[in-house]
Every structure is written in structure tokens, then in C-alpha cells.
Design a protein around this motif. Structure first.
Motif, mmCIF file in Angstrom:
data_model
loop_
_atom_site.group_PDB
_atom_site.id
_atom_site.type_symbol
_atom_site.label_atom_id
_atom_site.label_comp_id
_atom_site.label_asym_id
_atom_site.label_seq_id
_atom_site.Cartn_x
_atom_site.Cartn_y
_atom_site.Cartn_z
ATOM 1 N N LEU A 1 6.862 13.001 1.828
ATOM 2 C CA LEU A 1 6.688 12.476 2.940
ATOM 3 C C LEU A 1 5.063 11.637 2.950
ATOM 4 O O LEU A 1 5.456 10.253 3.224
ATOM 5 C CB LEU A 1 5.154 13.258 3.016
ATOM 6 N N SER A 2 4.871 10.871 1.372
ATOM 7 C CA SER A 2 3.896 9.741 1.316
ATOM 8 C C SER A 2 5.384 8.756 1.017
ATOM 9 O O SER A 2 5.150 7.619 1.324
ATOM 10 C CB SER A 2 3.888 9.666 0.161
ATOM 11 N N GLU A 3 6.473 8.470 0.482
ATOM 12 C CA GLU A 3 7.642 7.693 0.734
ATOM 13 C C GLU A 3 7.905 8.046 2.049
ATOM 14 O O GLU A 3 8.342 6.267 2.240
ATOM 15 C CB GLU A 3 8.558 8.619 -0.120
ATOM 16 N N LEU A 4 8.380 8.224 2.288
ATOM 17 C CA LEU A 4 8.496 8.897 3.947
ATOM 18 C C LEU A 4 7.716 7.323 4.664
ATOM 19 O O LEU A 4 7.788 7.037 5.701
ATOM 20 C CB LEU A 4 8.417 9.738 4.725
ATOM 21 N N ALA A 5 6.363 8.396 4.782
ATOM 22 C CA ALA A 5 4.853 6.882 5.509
ATOM 23 C C ALA A 5 5.213 5.564 5.400
ATOM 24 O O ALA A 5 5.233 4.973 5.661
ATOM 25 C CB ALA A 5 3.917 7.742 5.228
ATOM 26 N N GLU A 6 6.023 4.971 3.643
ATOM 27 C CA GLU A 6 5.342 4.676 3.209
ATOM 28 C C GLU A 6 7.131 3.522 4.026
ATOM 29 O O GLU A 6 7.221 2.744 3.950
ATOM 30 C CB GLU A 6 5.734 4.306 1.445
ATOM 31 N N THR A 7 8.415 4.033 3.968
ATOM 32 C CA THR A 7 9.594 3.154 4.416
ATOM 33 C C THR A 7 8.920 3.687 6.012
ATOM 34 O O THR A 7 9.675 2.637 6.459
ATOM 35 C CB THR A 7 10.410 4.449 4.053
ATOM 36 N N ILE A 8 8.402 3.718 6.590
ATOM 37 C CA ILE A 8 7.849 3.576 8.270
ATOM 38 C C ILE A 8 7.426 2.521 8.120
ATOM 39 O O ILE A 8 7.415 1.452 9.205
ATOM 40 C CB ILE A 8 7.440 4.743 8.626
ATOM 41 N N ILE A 9 6.060 2.381 7.595
ATOM 42 C CA ILE A 9 4.940 1.297 6.898
ATOM 43 C C ILE A 9 4.807 1.020 5.731
ATOM 44 O O ILE A 9 3.553 0.957 4.848
ATOM 45 C CB ILE A 9 3.483 1.513 7.961
ATOM 46 N N PRO A 10 6.098 0.165 5.540
ATOM 47 C CA PRO A 10 6.112 -0.594 3.649
ATOM 48 C C PRO A 10 5.088 -1.343 3.108
ATOM 49 O O PRO A 10 4.777 -2.261 3.974
ATOM 50 C CB PRO A 10 7.475 -0.820 3.746
ATOM 51 N N ALA A 11 4.518 -1.448 2.076
ATOM 52 C CA ALA A 11 3.796 -3.011 1.933
ATOM 53 C C ALA A 11 4.542 -4.049 1.696
ATOM 54 O O ALA A 11 6.293 -4.092 1.336
ATOM 55 C CB ALA A 11 3.888 -2.207 -0.094
ATOM 56 N N THR A 12 4.281 -4.943 2.552
ATOM 57 C CA THR A 12 5.059 -6.561 2.828
ATOM 58 C C THR A 12 4.366 -7.352 1.335
ATOM 59 O O THR A 12 3.645 -6.683 0.321
ATOM 60 C CB THR A 12 5.698 -6.521 4.057
ATOM 61 N N ASN A 13 4.104 -8.698 2.578
ATOM 62 C CA ASN A 13 3.208 -9.285 1.616
ATOM 63 C C ASN A 13 1.667 -8.526 2.090
ATOM 64 O O ASN A 13 0.593 -9.516 1.942
ATOM 65 C CB ASN A 13 3.094 -10.838 1.833
ATOM 66 N N THR A 14 1.196 -7.854 2.743
ATOM 67 C CA THR A 14 0.405 -7.064 3.202
ATOM 68 C C THR A 14 0.378 -5.485 2.364
ATOM 69 O O THR A 14 1.738 -4.944 2.999
ATOM 70 C CB THR A 14 0.003 -7.342 4.663
ATOM 71 N N PRO A 15 -0.476 -4.921 3.121
ATOM 72 C CA PRO A 15 -0.140 -3.618 2.693
ATOM 73 C C PRO A 15 0.338 -2.184 3.395
ATOM 74 O O PRO A 15 0.749 -2.550 4.749
ATOM 75 C CB PRO A 15 -2.283 -2.519 2.215
ATOM 76 N N GLY A 16 0.663 -1.202 2.625
ATOM 77 C CA GLY A 16 1.200 -0.839 3.311
ATOM 78 C C GLY A 16 1.217 0.843 3.477
ATOM 79 O O GLY A 16 -0.020 0.644 3.145
#
Lengths: 569, 185
Positions: free
Chosen positions: B50-65
Motif C-alpha cells: 500500500l505504501s508503494e501504491l501510494a508512492e506510485t500515485i503521488i511519487p517523490a519528484t523534485n518535491t516530496p511524495g
């Protein structure tokens, strides 16, 4: 219970006020200012202005559930969970169903605030005066009993409380909604202004105005003396205001009363009953169950103000029995607990405005528009009695594009997109007090303090149904004429109670045979007891009632103290 | 509950676990909720998914994910505290269906997929073509909570769209920002 003379003396005051909400706070202030040593009894805990507003400066991310009430809390408290303001930021100011049971003979959503300040921390702060048309209503239309007063009796007291509380409004010159002592109004937005003009063009008998509200838009010296400051448009009022920007007992009347040195505030004091002395022929005090020790303690005073909030005031009076009053204090007429009523808040009409797309609003505003009653004002003209007021507001809708996921979604969420303006209105209907709508003590069920539970039996009637239909038709017509689109009507069918405007049960009237209180909120049969909260209301009209309770209270205290000086009570 | 009982309970909790296992609704915002659910039945592997899924939906870019902002923990806290048992069970089943779907489409558990494979899987789910209903519902729920957590995070409300606690003003009619104007008018 103490028996020595000293102990009794220590528990004796000039006046006792039961309750510290909007009307109790006013009673405390007025009595203390007039030099009476006053005991204020509050069933809940103390809530001190500023220090006891734990969430007031929280940012949205500081709420574990971003405002939402957990599922188990909702399941355990189904009634209060229906209230729009029962959210994570203000839940500690609401009374929980499971701790304070009552009997619903018919569905009734009883919303309560058990703490110093009561519901004055949580109210919607709308403060519209009653007019002559409201006070003459029952006599003209033949329901309930005639109000023992008229607008001219209360008008100076409206002015008196408005100046102290701080009411923001415009002088609109509308006969059925008299002007008052106003601080400047906040702005109406472009679409609201458009609707105001459009309604003025299409109707001679209808107005849309700025909803008068208890906010300090421009504090006066008396407000600064209270330690209050200008409303900062946070629109987070239900948390308690760190600026004292809106009127609450906690920010205003209670500290003012305390400053006189005449007030003793006793929280955790659940009132059991008012003590009646058969020999003296008057009330002599109040019996309290101390919520901490569960002991019964009696307090004594020359006059008693009952301000426990409408239905709890009924409960206390019904539970105050004696040889002289076996059916409840002052209840010679048998009407105590009967003819309760409320406001019909079931209906809404909403729509979309396609114009003004180049504009939006900025900042926040703690009030909105108001449409005073226009039905049956000057004469009976519909197939139902009385009428309704309505709230009105417009706001520019915004949204985010939520398609997809990943970096593109993140970029989209950062952009605020603008939809059309949305317009909405909600109905505030007068309901007719009837004998069949009543509250009574339950014969068997008791609460945690061994006090009988209140049984509530209130319902809508045919008049209410007709009024909902008329509101739907008229508001739809007004919206249509304004060119609004996607007009939708909804009827929540909500039970009485969620309006949080329950009234009556110890009504005022001219005749002791059909009413409990006289024109000064004084009990016909027990002249040193005054009821100035919602229980006193003979009819409900359409206006939010708190301002009227404030005015009644100040007026009744003035009268009571005069009567004391004359030796009449 | 009396104060003494409350205190005793607190002490018991401290003794029992070496940590205070108070329900998460008593915690503030961004504290760690891992593995102390009241209702949700999730393995640590599922939690990681679920953490990985959340991170895929809102990934860290040049701003936090999502993970940087603990949005994954927020989503689980909301599921655990603010959803009905029926919704929780549907979510748990949906999670299993999602995992099966991942194995069927990409031959691996979601956690083991490369970023490109994760993207492909979510694209297929978003397309709604031949996606089991349970998977779509699960994904929409998790996406909704992830967006809610992200948009109400301190980062978002201080750096992206600034939340004003004390606006001090209301203006009823101001021109729309220029870029928004071009789009809507």
C-alpha cells in the motif's frame, strides 16, 4: 447535605442562574451588574475563553482524520453525528448521545452542548430581530395563545443587547425584519449582489439581504473592554475564537459577570429540581447533583433564572414537584411541556449560475445572505399558516483534475481549476406549536444522576408539508427568473431537532390558565422564578431565536430587580 | 472513565508494550501508525504494498511524495478508524484482488515490479479495460485517500496551495487569476 446555619448561609445567594449558555450568560451579566450575588450553575465542565479552545489554532493536517469523526464514535452517537458542526475540531463541545440518553417517542435529534458557554460556542451566530408581525401572529392567525408583549416592548432591549454583543448588518428598512444597532456588514459577493438586484426587479414583496450576525466587524469601545477583537474571517468559529470575534458567553457575558466580583460559577452541577417552599409560597433554591461526588446539594436564593436550554428547562420544571405543584413547578395550567415547536430546516434549493466567470471571492466570510419571510406577512394569502425565511449564498466552485497518477497528477493537483458559481438556499420554516407536540418525564428511565429522562414527542404536520412545497415552488421561481440553471430541490426529511431551534413548553401568555409565564418571563404562579431561554417561546416565527432570548433575558432581569426593590418578590 | 482508571490504563499500556499503544485517533497528524491497527487485518507485506501504491500515485519528484509525507500512513489510519467493517473487508479483499491482478498482468507482486511495470499496471486500471470491479474499487479508494492525505499535508498547504488560518479579509468580487481566466471564460 449541610444542616448548620453557617453551611446554609454559605450556600445562599441573591440569585441563581441555571445554565451558562446564551441566555444564562446574559442573566449572569445583568444580575451581577445590578449588584446581586449570583450563583451560576452549569452541568458541564468549565470552558475558559482562550485557554480551553484546544483546537482553535490547529492547521488542517494536525487533525488525525482531517476533521472526520471516527466510525465507532459515529456508531455510538448517531444523533449528534448528524449535526453539521460535529467534526473533529469541535467534537469536545458536543454532548455525546451515549452519555446523555433521552427517549424519542417520535424521532427527535437533540443536539446539546454541556459546558460553560453551552451552545453559544457552536451556534451559527445569525441574529435577526423579530417584528410586530411575529408577535401578533398567534392572535391574528388563531393558534397557540396571544403573546403577552408586542415589538415595542422588546425593541429597546434588542438595541441594548445588540450594542453589547456586537451585531454586523445593514439597515435594510424591511418591516418584517426591523433594523437594529449594527456594526458594518461584510461584503456580499458578485453573484449574491446580482441575485439581490434580480429579486428586487421581479418582486415587490421579497428582499435578499446580508444575514445579520454576531461578529465584530468593527469593534467598539465596549467590545474592546470585553477583551475582544475584530473578527478575522477565519470561519472556524465552532472551535472557539482566539480573537473573541463572535459572541459567545465564554468570550463576552461570563467574563464580564466575573469581573463584577458578584458571580460564583459552579460547573459540574447537574440541576435536579427547583425547591418550592409551601409556607413561603415561592421558590427558595435549587437542588444540584454534584457531578464529581454525585452528592445532592441545595443552594438558596431570592430569585431564580432558568436558562438550561429549552428542553432541559422543561425537564427541570417538570421534575420540580411539591404538594402545591404535583405536576411540575408553576404548572397550574397543565400546559408545561406542551406546545413545543421548532424550525423546519428540511428543504434546500440549489443551482448553477453561468455568469460572472471572470470573478471569484477572496478570503472567508462567517455569514451569508438572508431572505426574510415574505409569505402571509400582511395578510393570510396561502393555504398554510405563517411562512418561512431562507438562507442564500453563492460561491465560486473550484476543483482539481484528478485523472491519472504520478508526476502529472501531482502537477494537476497543484492547479486550482474554476467551475461555475454555485448558488444555494435553505428553508427556515415556522412551525405551529400544538398540544400534541410535547415533552414529558419518562415514567421509568433515569439518567446517570438519577433524574428522569426526557421523553420527546414532536412531529411535522400538514402545514409544514404545504410550506415545504411552497418554498420549493417559490425559490425555484426566484432562481429561474434569475437565470440560474440546474435548479434542484431536496427534502432531507430530517427529524425535528437538527435545526437546534427547539422552543416552548413553558410559554409566555396573558392568561395563567393557558400559559406558564407572564409578559416578563415570570412564572404566573411562582413569581420569583423566571424562564428566559427557548422554553418561554409562545410561537417560533422564522428568525434564528438567540438574539430574542438575549433581549428577553436582559428585560426580565431589569424587571425582576425592580420587583425585588419594591419588595414584591 | 474515571481519571484514575484512565491513568492506570495508560500505565498498563506503557508497561505492556514498552510503547504507548493508544488508538490512532488520539494521536496527532503525522505520527507512525504502522502495525497497530484496531480493525484492519494487513500483513506487513500488504502494508508495504500500500505504501508503494501510494508512492506510485503521488511519487517523490523534485518535491516530496506520498511516503515522504506519510500519506500512506494517513490512508491506513482513515481506513482503520473511519470506515465501516464492511468497507474495511471490501478493501482487504480488493487488495488481494489487486495483487492477483498484478501477478496476472505482470507476473509479479506489485511490490516487486519495476517503476515502469507499476506505471503500466496502474495505466491499465485507470483505462478500466478488462479490470475486475473489485480492483477498480480498491484502487479508487486508495487513490482517493492518497489524494486527500496529500492535499491536506503540511507540505501541500504551506508550499503548493497555501492554507490561511487567519485570512483577516473577505472580498466578494475579485478577478480570477489570469491563467484560470483564459481557460474558463
Amino acid at each position: 447535605m449541610g444542616t448548620t446555619a453557617d453551611s446554609t448561609k454559605n450556600r445562599t445567594y441573591d440569585a441563581i442562574v441555571i445554565g451558562s449558555g446564551i441566555s444564562g450568560g446574559w442573566a449572569a451579566k445583568e444580575l451581577c451588574e445590578k449588584g446581586l450575588k449570583t450563583l451560576v450553575l452549569e452541568r458541564g465542565r468549565d470552558v475558559k475563553h482562550l485557554t480551553d479552545y484546544p483546537t482553535t489554532n490547529n492547521m488542517p493536517w494536525e487533525f488525525a482524520h482531517r476533521g472526520q469523526i471516527p466510525y465507532e464514535v459515529q456508531q455510538a452517537n448517531p444523533v449528534v453525528s448528524k449535526c453539521y458542526a460535529f467534526k473533529e475540531d469541535a467534537q469536545h463541545f458536543f454532548c455525546k448521545d451515549e452519555e446523555h440518553p433521552y427517549v424519542q417517542e417520535k424521532p427527535f435529534d437533540w443536539i446539546r452542548g454541556y459546558q460553560v458557554g453551552g451552545k453559544s460556542l457552536l451556534w451559527a451566530r445569525q441574529t435577526q430581530r423579530w417584528s410586530e408581525f411575529d408577535f401578533e401572529g398567534p392572535a391574528r392567525d388563531g393558534f397557540a395563545v396571544d403573546w403577552p408583549i408586542r415589538y415595542k416592548d422588546i425593541a429597546p432591549w434588542y438595541s441594548y443587547v445588540e450594542k453589547f454583543a456586537g451585531i454586523s448588518g445593514n439597515k435594510d428598512g424591511i418591516p418584517q425584519l426591523p433594523d437594529g444597532e449594527f456594526l458594518p456588514a461584510l461584503e456580499m459577493n458578485c453573484v449574491e449582489k446580482y441575485f439581490i438586484q434580480n429579486v428586487a426587479k421581479n418582486y415587490n414583496d421579497r428582499q435578499v439581504i446580508y444575514g445579520r450576525c454576531a461578529h465584530l466587524t468593527q469593534p467598539q469601545p465596549v467590545h474592546l473592554q470585553q477583551g475582544r477583537a475584530q473578527c478575522q474571517k477565519r470561519d472556524l468559529c465552532q472551535r472557539g475564537c482566539p480573537f473573541g470575534g463572535y459572541f459567545s458567553s465564554n468570550a463576552t457575558t461570563i467574563p464580564w459577570a466575573l469581573k463584577t466580583g458578584n458571580m460564583t460559577l459552579r460547573p459540574h452541577s447537574v440541576v435536579h429540581s427547583i425547591l418550592y417552599d409551601e409556607q413561603k409560597g415561592k421558590a427558595v433554591g435549587v437542588r444540584v447533583i454534584d457531578d464529581t461526588t454525585k452528592d445532592a446539594i441545595d443552594f438558596y436564593a431570592r430569585i431564580i433564572f432558568v436558562n438550561a436550554a429549552a428542553l432541559n428547562t422543561n425537564l427541570i420544571l417538570l421534575n420540580s414537584t411539591s404538594k402545591r405543584f404535583p405536576n411540575g413547578l408553576g404548572n397550574d395550567s397543565g400546559v408545561l411541556g406542551k406546545y413545543v415547536a421548532f424550525h423546519n430546516y428540511r428543504a434546500r434549493v440549489s443551482g448553477v449560475h453561468e455568469g460572472h466567470l471572470d470573478s471569484t471571492t477572496d478570503g472567508r466570510r462567517p455569514t451569508s445572505g438572508y431572505i426574510p419571510r415574505f409569505r402571509n406577512v400582511h395578510k393570510q394569502e396561502t393555504d398554510f399558516l405563517r411562512g418561512y425565511a431562507a438562507g442564500f449564498g453563492a460561491n465560486r466552485s473550484t476543483y482539481q483534475n484528478r485523472d491519472g497518477f504520478g508526476a502529472s497528477l501531482k502537477e494537476n493537483l497543484a492547479k486550482k481549476e474554476y467551475g461555475p458559481w454555485r448558488v444555494g438556499s435553505h428553508m427556515m420554516g415556522e412551525t405551529i406549536p400544538k398540544e400534541s407536540n410535547y415533552v414529558a418525564l419518562d415514567g421509568t428511565k433515569k439518567d446517570a444522576w438519577d433524574i428522569p429522562q426526557l421523553k420527546i414527542s414532536m412531529d411535522y404536520d400538514d402545514n409544514d408539508e404545504k410550506m415545504v412545497k411552497d418554498y420549493q415552488e417559490q425559490m425555484t421561481e426566484m432562481f429561474t427568473k434569475a437565470g440560474f440553471k440546474e435548479i434542484e430541490f431536496s427534502d432531507s426529511k430530517q427529524a425535528p431537532g437538527l435545526d437546534i431551534h427547539e422552543m416552548g413548553g413553558a410559554r409566555m401568555g396573558r392568561d395563567p390558565k393557558t400559559s406558564i409565564l407572564n409578559g416578563f418571563n415570570q412564572m404566573h404562579a411562582v413569581p420569583n422564578v423566571f424562564v428566559t431561554d427557548g422554553a418561554c417561546m409562545t410561537s417560533t416565527s422564522t428568525q434564528n431565536p438567540s438574539l430574542t432570548y438575549m433581549a428577553f433575558t436582559a428585560r426580565a432581569v431589569d424587571y425582576a430587580v425592580q420587583e425585588m426593590k419594591k419588595g414584591n418578590i | 472513565m474515571s481519571i484514575s482508571r484512565r491513568t492506570a490504563l495508560k500505565q498498563f499500556l506503557i508497561v505492556a508494550g514498552g510503547v504507548v499503544l493508544l488508538p490512532s485517533c488520539m494521536q496527532k497528524g503525522d505520527t507512525k501508525a504502522a502495525t497497530s491497527f484496531k480493525h484492519l487485518k494487513l500483513s506487513s507485506g500488504e502494508e508495504q504494498l500500500l505504501s508503494e501504491l501510494a508512492e506510485t500515485i503521488i511519487p517523490a519528484t523534485n518535491t516530496p511524495g506520498a511516503k515522504d509525507l506519510k500519506v500512506d500512513q494517513f490512508a491506513l489510519r482513515m481506513l482503520d478508524d473511519c470506515h465501516s467493517p464492511e468497507d474495511q473487508q471490501a478493501f482487504e479483499k480488493g487488495l488481494q484482488a489487486f495483487e492477483q491482478f498484478s501477478k496476472k498482468q505482470q507476473q509479479k507482486s506489485f511490490t516487486e515490479l519495476t517503476p515502469a511495470q507499476r506505471t503500466a499496471l496502474l495505466q491499465q486500471i485507470e483505462s478500466k479495460k478488462e479490470v475486475p470491479e473489485a480492483v477498480t474499487q480498491f484502487y479508487n479508494k486508495m487513490k482517493g485517500l492518497t489524494i486527500q492525505g496529500y492535499m491536506s499535508s503540511q507540505h501541500f498547504l504551506t508550499k503548493v496551495q497555501v492554507y490561511e488560518l487567519v485570512p483577516g479579509r473577505y472580498r466578494g468580487c475579485v478577478p480570477l487569476p489570469q491563467e484560470a481566466r483564459a481557460k474558463t471564460v
